[in-house]
Design a protein around this motif. Structure first.
Motif, PDB file in Angstrom:
ATOM      1  N   GLU A  64    -116.448  -6.568   2.007  1.00  0.00           N
ATOM      2  CA  GLU A  64    -115.779  -5.119   2.078  1.00  0.00           C
ATOM      3  C   GLU A  64    -114.158  -5.139   1.673  1.00  0.00           C
ATOM      4  OE1 GLU A  64    -117.549  -2.560   2.401  1.00  0.00           O
ATOM      5  OE2 GLU A  64    -119.328  -3.837   2.816  1.00  0.00           O
ATOM      6  N   GLY A  65    -113.780  -6.379   1.761  1.00  0.00           N
ATOM      7  CA  GLY A  65    -112.301  -6.422   1.534  1.00  0.00           C
ATOM      8  C   GLY A  65    -111.247  -6.271   2.746  1.00  0.00           C
ATOM      9  N   MET A  66    -110.105  -6.467   2.420  1.00  0.00           N
ATOM     10  CA  MET A  66    -109.166  -6.655   3.625  1.00  0.00           C
ATOM     11  C   MET A  66    -108.998  -5.658   4.176  1.00  0.00           C
ATOM     12  SD  MET A  66    -107.407  -9.116   4.916  1.00  0.00           S
ATOM     13  CE  MET A  66    -107.249 -10.593   3.798  1.00  0.00           C
ATOM     14  N   LYS A  67    -108.833  -4.443   3.513  1.00  0.00           N
ATOM     15  CA  LYS A  67    -108.434  -3.146   3.992  1.00  0.00           C
ATOM     16  C   LYS A  67    -109.455  -2.919   5.175  1.00  0.00           C
ATOM     17  CE  LYS A  67    -107.344   1.636   2.738  1.00  0.00           C
ATOM     18  NZ  LYS A  67    -107.657   2.367   4.062  1.00  0.00           N
TER      19      LYS A  67
ATOM     20  N   GLU B 295    -108.973  -2.420   9.167  1.00  0.00           N
ATOM     21  CA  GLU B 295    -109.266  -1.332  10.066  1.00  0.00           C
ATOM     22  C   GLU B 295    -110.198  -1.442  11.206  1.00  0.00           C
ATOM     23  OE1 GLU B 295    -110.552   1.415   6.934  1.00  0.00           O
ATOM     24  OE2 GLU B 295    -108.681   1.801   5.991  1.00  0.00           O
ATOM     25  N   HIS B 296    -111.156  -2.438  10.893  1.00  0.00           N
ATOM     26  CA  HIS B 296    -112.360  -2.708  11.747  1.00  0.00           C
ATOM     27  C   HIS B 296    -111.570  -3.364  12.945  1.00  0.00           C
ATOM     28  CE1 HIS B 296    -115.864  -4.059  13.402  1.00  0.00           C
ATOM     29  NE2 HIS B 296    -115.503  -5.506  13.724  1.00  0.00           N
ATOM     30  N   LEU B 297    -110.592  -4.050  12.683  1.00  0.00           N
ATOM     31  CA  LEU B 297    -109.822  -4.700  13.979  1.00  0.00           C
ATOM     32  C   LEU B 297    -108.828  -3.958  14.586  1.00  0.00           C
ATOM     33  CD1 LEU B 297    -109.616  -8.414  12.418  1.00  0.00           C
ATOM     34  CD2 LEU B 297    -111.110  -7.734  14.359  1.00  0.00           C
ATOM     35  N   GLY B 298    -108.515  -2.760  13.820  1.00  0.00           N
ATOM     36  CA  GLY B 298    -107.319  -1.814  14.451  1.00  0.00           C
ATOM     37  C   GLY B 298    -106.017  -2.314  14.277  1.00  0.00           C
TER      38      GLY B 298
ATOM     39  N   GLU C  43    -102.580  -4.656   6.543  1.00  0.00           N
ATOM     40  CA  GLU C  43    -103.646  -5.710   6.228  1.00  0.00           C
ATOM     41  C   GLU C  43    -102.974  -7.239   6.328  1.00  0.00           C
ATOM     42  OE1 GLU C  43    -105.219  -4.916   2.635  1.00  0.00           O
ATOM     43  OE2 GLU C  43    -104.905  -2.588   2.982  1.00  0.00           O
ATOM     44  N   ASN C  44    -101.723  -7.257   6.444  1.00  0.00           N
ATOM     45  CA  ASN C  44    -101.114  -8.447   6.375  1.00  0.00           C
ATOM     46  C   ASN C  44    -101.311  -9.099   7.801  1.00  0.00           C
ATOM     47  OD1 ASN C  44     -99.246  -7.242   7.854  1.00  0.00           O
ATOM     48  ND2 ASN C  44     -97.408  -7.824   6.636  1.00  0.00           N
ATOM     49  N   VAL C  45    -101.643  -8.401   8.639  1.00  0.00           N
ATOM     50  CA  VAL C  45    -101.593  -9.077   9.956  1.00  0.00           C
ATOM     51  C   VAL C  45    -102.951  -9.839   9.984  1.00  0.00           C
ATOM     52  CG1 VAL C  45    -101.985  -8.377  12.702  1.00  0.00           C
ATOM     53  CG2 VAL C  45    -100.150  -7.335  11.384  1.00  0.00           C
TER      54      VAL C  45
ATOM     55  N   ALA D 177    -104.827 -10.609   7.394  1.00  0.00           N
ATOM     56  CA  ALA D 177    -104.701 -11.859   6.456  1.00  0.00           C
ATOM     57  C   ALA D 177    -103.946 -13.009   6.930  1.00  0.00           C
ATOM     58  CB  ALA D 177    -104.053 -11.494   5.333  1.00  0.00           C
ATOM     59  N   ARG D 178    -102.801 -12.668   7.673  1.00  0.00           N
ATOM     60  CA  ARG D 178    -102.189 -13.904   8.318  1.00  0.00           C
ATOM     61  C   ARG D 178    -103.097 -14.709   9.560  1.00  0.00           C
ATOM     62  NH1 ARG D 178     -97.524 -12.036  10.850  1.00  0.00           N
ATOM     63  NH2 ARG D 178     -97.482 -10.670   9.170  1.00  0.00           N
ATOM     64  N   HIS D 179    -103.736 -13.975  10.346  1.00  0.00           N
ATOM     65  CA  HIS D 179    -104.303 -14.462  11.350  1.00  0.00           C
ATOM     66  C   HIS D 179    -105.686 -14.619  11.550  1.00  0.00           C
ATOM     67  CE1 HIS D 179    -100.377 -14.229  13.437  1.00  0.00           C
ATOM     68  NE2 HIS D 179    -100.120 -13.165  13.059  1.00  0.00           N
ATOM     69  N   TYR D 180    -106.633 -13.726  10.634  1.00  0.00           N
ATOM     70  CA  TYR D 180    -108.049 -13.632  10.968  1.00  0.00           C
ATOM     71  C   TYR D 180    -108.883 -14.301   9.718  1.00  0.00           C
ATOM     72  CZ  TYR D 180    -107.066 -11.254  15.192  1.00  0.00           C
ATOM     73  OH  TYR D 180    -106.559 -10.999  16.701  1.00  0.00           O
ATOM     74  N   VAL D 181    -108.335 -14.114   8.433  1.00  0.00           N
ATOM     75  CA  VAL D 181    -109.109 -14.548   7.287  1.00  0.00           C
ATOM     76  C   VAL D 181    -108.675 -15.662   6.850  1.00  0.00           C
ATOM     77  CG1 VAL D 181    -109.540 -13.498   5.052  1.00  0.00           C
ATOM     78  CG2 VAL D 181    -109.472 -11.816   6.777  1.00  0.00           C
ATOM     79  N   PRO D 182    -109.655 -16.593   6.820  1.00  0.00           N
ATOM     80  CA  PRO D 182    -109.323 -17.954   6.236  1.00  0.00           C
ATOM     81  C   PRO D 182    -108.702 -18.036   4.718  1.00  0.00           C
ATOM     82  CG  PRO D 182    -111.713 -17.867   6.398  1.00  0.00           C
ATOM     83  CD  PRO D 182    -111.131 -16.401   6.878  1.00  0.00           C
ATOM     84  N   LYS D 183    -107.728 -18.901   4.576  1.00  0.00           N
ATOM     85  CA  LYS D 183    -107.298 -18.737   3.534  1.00  0.00           C
ATOM     86  C   LYS D 183    -107.989 -19.972   2.667  1.00  0.00           C
ATOM     87  CE  LYS D 183    -102.766 -18.360   5.886  1.00  0.00           C
ATOM     88  NZ  LYS D 183    -103.509 -17.932   7.235  1.00  0.00           N
TER      89      LYS D 183
END
Length: 63
Positions: free
Chosen positions: A9-12, A16-19, A23-25, A27-33
């Motif tokens: 579904e993408g980063m956006k 939004e799902h996490l509130g 998006e950088n929050v 990307a930095r903390h929840y999506v594996p690099k």
């Protein structure tokens, strides 16, 4: 959950799902690099192979 949502579904949407407000929050903390590097397997194989071949030619120590 962002880890599961982001690939499809993408980063956006993940953000939004996490509130999260940005998006950088997410990307930095929840999506594996992912890290992609050049394919250097042949260089490593040749280097390791040379070391292994040298080591296998040494006389074995007696017990």
């Amino acid at each position: 959950m962002a880890t599961l949502i982001e690939p499809d579904e993408g980063m956006k949407i993940s953000s939004e799902h996490l509130g999260h407000g940005h998006e950088n929050v997410t990307a930095r903390h929840y999506v594996p690099k992912t890290h992609e590097s050049p394919d250097v397997r042949s260089v490593l194989d040749n280097s390791v192979g040379a070391v292994v071949n040298t080591a296998s030619k040494r006389p074995q120590a007696e017990a």
